[in-house]
Design a protein around this motif. Structure first.
Motif, PDB file in Angstrom:
ATOM      1  N   UNK A   8       3.331   7.746 -11.483  1.00 34.50           N
ATOM      2  CA  UNK A   8       3.090   6.442 -12.106  1.00 34.50           C
ATOM      3  C   UNK A   8       1.673   5.978 -11.774  1.00 34.50           C
ATOM      4  N   UNK A   9       1.085   5.202 -12.659  1.00 32.27           N
ATOM      5  CA  UNK A   9      -0.218   4.607 -12.378  1.00 32.27           C
ATOM      6  C   UNK A   9       0.012   3.377 -11.516  1.00 32.27           C
ATOM      7  N   UNK A  10      -0.492   3.411 -10.289  1.00 32.50           N
ATOM      8  CA  UNK A  10      -0.288   2.307  -9.353  1.00 32.50           C
ATOM      9  C   UNK A  10      -1.518   2.156  -8.473  1.00 32.50           C
ATOM     10  N   UNK A  11      -1.761   0.921  -8.020  1.00 32.07           N
ATOM     11  CA  UNK A  11      -2.886   0.682  -7.114  1.00 32.07           C
ATOM     12  C   UNK A  11      -2.582  -0.529  -6.249  1.00 32.07           C
TER      13      UNK A  11
ATOM     14  N   UNK B 263       2.437   6.509  -7.042  1.00 36.82           N
ATOM     15  CA  UNK B 263       1.427   7.448  -7.557  1.00 36.82           C
ATOM     16  C   UNK B 263       1.909   8.892  -7.426  1.00 36.82           C
ATOM     17  N   UNK B 264       2.536   9.209  -6.314  1.00 38.61           N
ATOM     18  CA  UNK B 264       3.056  10.570  -6.109  1.00 38.61           C
ATOM     19  C   UNK B 264       4.154  10.903  -7.106  1.00 38.61           C
TER      20      UNK B 264
ATOM     21  N   UNK C 273      10.572  10.114 -13.929  1.00 41.78           N
ATOM     22  CA  UNK C 273       9.993  10.954 -14.954  1.00 41.78           C
ATOM     23  C   UNK C 273       8.488  10.729 -14.911  1.00 41.78           C
ATOM     24  N   UNK C 274       7.689  11.770 -14.661  1.00 35.84           N
ATOM     25  CA  UNK C 274       6.234  11.564 -14.577  1.00 35.84           C
ATOM     26  C   UNK C 274       5.678  10.939 -15.856  1.00 35.84           C
TER      27      UNK C 274
ATOM     28  N   UNK D 279       0.832  -1.203   0.000  1.00 35.83           N
ATOM     29  CA  UNK D 279       0.000   0.000   0.000  1.00 35.83           C
ATOM     30  C   UNK D 279       0.868   1.255   0.000  1.00 35.83           C
ATOM     31  N   UNK D 280       1.899   1.241   0.813  1.00 38.33           N
ATOM     32  CA  UNK D 280       2.799   2.401   0.875  1.00 38.33           C
ATOM     33  C   UNK D 280       3.539   2.582  -0.449  1.00 38.33           C
ATOM     34  N   UNK D 281       3.989   1.493  -1.051  1.00 40.93           N
ATOM     35  CA  UNK D 281       4.694   1.575  -2.323  1.00 40.93           C
ATOM     36  C   UNK D 281       3.786   2.133  -3.417  1.00 40.93           C
TER      37      UNK D 281
END
Length: 106
Positions: free
Chosen positions: A32-35, A28-29, A102-103, A21-23
């Motif tokens: 990157x697209x992450x969930x 995301x910050x 890189x965003x 969850x923390x990763x």
């Protein structure tokens, strides 16, 4: 002895879920697209996914039944690891967090 081992395993899975969850939050910050989704408040399983670029996806599943890392590109499975190997690969992904990112365009 087995009850103690079962308890330790549950704690290990819970810790792993919290770290996933923390990763996901950190990735995301960084743009990157992450969930990371969990099933209920028990924190005994999770599905973690992150996009590393166009068509490049990582899926990490953890539960009482096992741990798997699946890397896909353009909907084709490139690599699937389980257990300790999957966790080692997750560490490689976590190392990306330490590097300037890189965003990614959404």
């Amino acid at each position: 002895m087995f009850i103690r081992l079962a308890s330790q395993h549950r704690e290990f899975v819970r810790d792993l879920v919290m770290n996933l969850q923390a990763l996901a939050t950190v990735l995301e910050r960084q743009g990157r697209l992450a969930s990371c989704y969990t099933c209920g408040p028990a924190m005994n399983s999770a599905s973690f996914m992150v996009s590393l670029g166009e068509g490049h996806l990582i899926r990490f599943l953890v539960s009482d039944y096992g741990i798997t890392w699946t890397e896909m590109r353009d909907d084709r499975e490139l690599m699937k690891l389980e257990g300790a190997e999957a966790i080692a690969q997750l560490q490689e992904l976590a190392n990306l967090v330490r590097q300037p990112a890189t965003p990614v365009e959404v």
